[in-house]
Design a protein around this motif. Sequence first.
Motif, PDB file in Angstrom:
ATOM      1  N   VAL A   1      42.126  30.767  35.333  1.00  0.00           N
ATOM      2  CA  VAL A   1      41.515  30.867  34.004  1.00  0.00           C
ATOM      3  C   VAL A   1      41.795  29.609  33.181  1.00  0.00           C
ATOM      4  N   GLU A   2      40.948  29.449  32.157  1.00  0.00           N
ATOM      5  CA  GLU A   2      41.138  28.357  31.193  1.00  0.00           C
ATOM      6  C   GLU A   2      40.659  28.850  29.838  1.00  0.00           C
TER       7      GLU A   2
ATOM      8  N   ILE B   1      33.408  25.079  27.829  1.00  0.00           N
ATOM      9  CA  ILE B   1      33.950  25.771  29.007  1.00  0.00           C
ATOM     10  C   ILE B   1      33.764  24.852  30.207  1.00  0.00           C
TER      11      ILE B   1
ATOM     12  N   GLN C   1      32.228  24.875  36.149  1.00  0.00           N
ATOM     13  CA  GLN C   1      32.272  25.843  37.244  1.00  0.00           C
ATOM     14  C   GLN C   1      32.380  27.286  36.755  1.00  0.00           C
ATOM     15  N   SER C   2      32.666  27.489  35.466  1.00  0.00           N
ATOM     16  CA  SER C   2      32.788  28.850  34.949  1.00  0.00           C
ATOM     17  C   SER C   2      31.438  29.528  34.775  1.00  0.00           C
TER      18      SER C   2
ATOM     19  N   VAL D   1      29.487  34.184  31.856  1.00  0.00           N
ATOM     20  CA  VAL D   1      30.829  33.807  32.315  1.00  0.00           C
ATOM     21  C   VAL D   1      31.657  35.082  32.400  1.00  0.00           C
TER      22      VAL D   1
ATOM     23  N   VAL E   1      38.449  32.155  30.093  1.00  0.00           N
ATOM     24  CA  VAL E   1      37.324  32.280  31.015  1.00  0.00           C
ATOM     25  C   VAL E   1      37.804  31.963  32.429  1.00  0.00           C
ATOM     26  N   VAL E   2      37.189  32.633  33.386  1.00  0.00           N
ATOM     27  CA  VAL E   2      37.514  32.401  34.789  1.00  0.00           C
ATOM     28  C   VAL E   2      36.883  31.080  35.223  1.00  0.00           C
ATOM     29  N   ASN E   3      37.670  30.176  35.793  1.00  0.00           N
ATOM     30  CA  ASN E   3      37.137  28.902  36.282  1.00  0.00           C
ATOM     31  C   ASN E   3      37.441  28.674  37.762  1.00  0.00           C
TER      32      ASN E   3
ATOM     33  N   ILE F   1      33.742  33.562  41.382  1.00  0.00           N
ATOM     34  CA  ILE F   1      32.765  33.464  40.300  1.00  0.00           C
ATOM     35  C   ILE F   1      31.352  33.732  40.802  1.00  0.00           C
TER      36      ILE F   1
END
Length: 420
Positions: free
Chosen positions: A38-39, A301, A304-305, A348, A397-399, A405
């Motif tokens: 995540v980021e 963001i 890739q998210s 996302v 957010v999931v990256n 993803i």
Amino acid sequence: MKKNKKKIYIIGGALVLLIIIISANMFREDDNSIEVEVEEVQRGTVIHKVNASGKIQPIKEIKISSTTSAWVTKITVKEGDRVKVGQLLITLDEKQHLAATEQAQSSVNSAEASLKQVGAQKKRMESLFKQKLISQQELESITAKHELAVNQLRQAKAALSSREDELSKLKMTAPSIGTVTRINIEVGEMAVGSMFQAATLMTIADLAKLEVQVDVNENDVVSISLGDTTEIEVDAFQDTMFYGVVSEIAHVAETSNFGTQEQVTNFKIKVRMLDVHPKFRPGMSANTNIITDVREDVLTIPIQSLTVRPEGYDKESGKKKGDEKEGDEDKDKKYRSGKEKKKMVELVFIVQDKPSGDKEVKGNKKGLFAIAKPVKVGISSETHYEILNGLNEGEKVVNGSYKAISRDLNHNSPVRLDED
């Protein structure tokens, strides 16, 4: 006795191993979460760039050619020489043209003498006509001869002027300051030329003013404007960044591989270089990043998210594998095959400590869930998207991973964070 103890140890070890295996399987069954990275959504600057490669070329390049065919008798410069306006470059054989010029001069002299003689005759005839000693017809005849002589002199002078012009062009001089970049002929060779099709004998370019000519795809050219700042990387100068501005955008496309699957439509873009290194040479390869837009202090963001799902996909609740007859992979195949067409939406996955909605989701030891959130994005940089709406600052957010993803995650999927 010893044998019995040995058997007991073996049986005990086997039981311990069996208990470990069963416990691991039970834990695996109880924890159905997907490992993710995540980021946080943060504010930052997003710079959109259009990348294109091309060649360095001089902005001003002059090709020296001959309008007549003659032998080369002298070349006064060599490649790399700097020249100034009016400097002699190439001399062609003058013999034939000198003879033709002298012949034209002779024709002018003859026409002048003839006009002088006819002019004197006209004056005498006009005097006799006033005395009524000759007829009107005789006066008109001598007047016509005089006009003919005048026209013959004009023609002779025009021919002389043409011959002198041809003779002067046998000494070719530099029309502008610059550097001799190419010489295509040697002394003793024939310079073949005409008014409409002439061979290039020499090329002069101003190497102090260079540009990069690149081909930009039709999908990107619409975002480029005159004056856009450009980052330039020259292959021969590693780890050095140069800068320029867009100076020209082609109005007509250039299409390659027309009529095939590899057909490409590009537009020629010229980028004037602001920093010109003295060792730059025409034809050097260069890569450009044209900065078309800059957005500051916006939500961002990682690229890739962002993913896509069919409309309504974000309403699917996370379930254990095997809980439903038709798995996510089967659904993906159905969507992609076109059997069940739905509008695709950009979204996302954010991570939070409780599922969305009232449904209870089991199988998560960590108590974290991936929530699908549709978003609207703006411009993109090489690493980040600008978020226009759909997210708040600080949300996670999931990256990663890409597989999670793009395929594994659903709305309310149980997740665990990658500890690394």
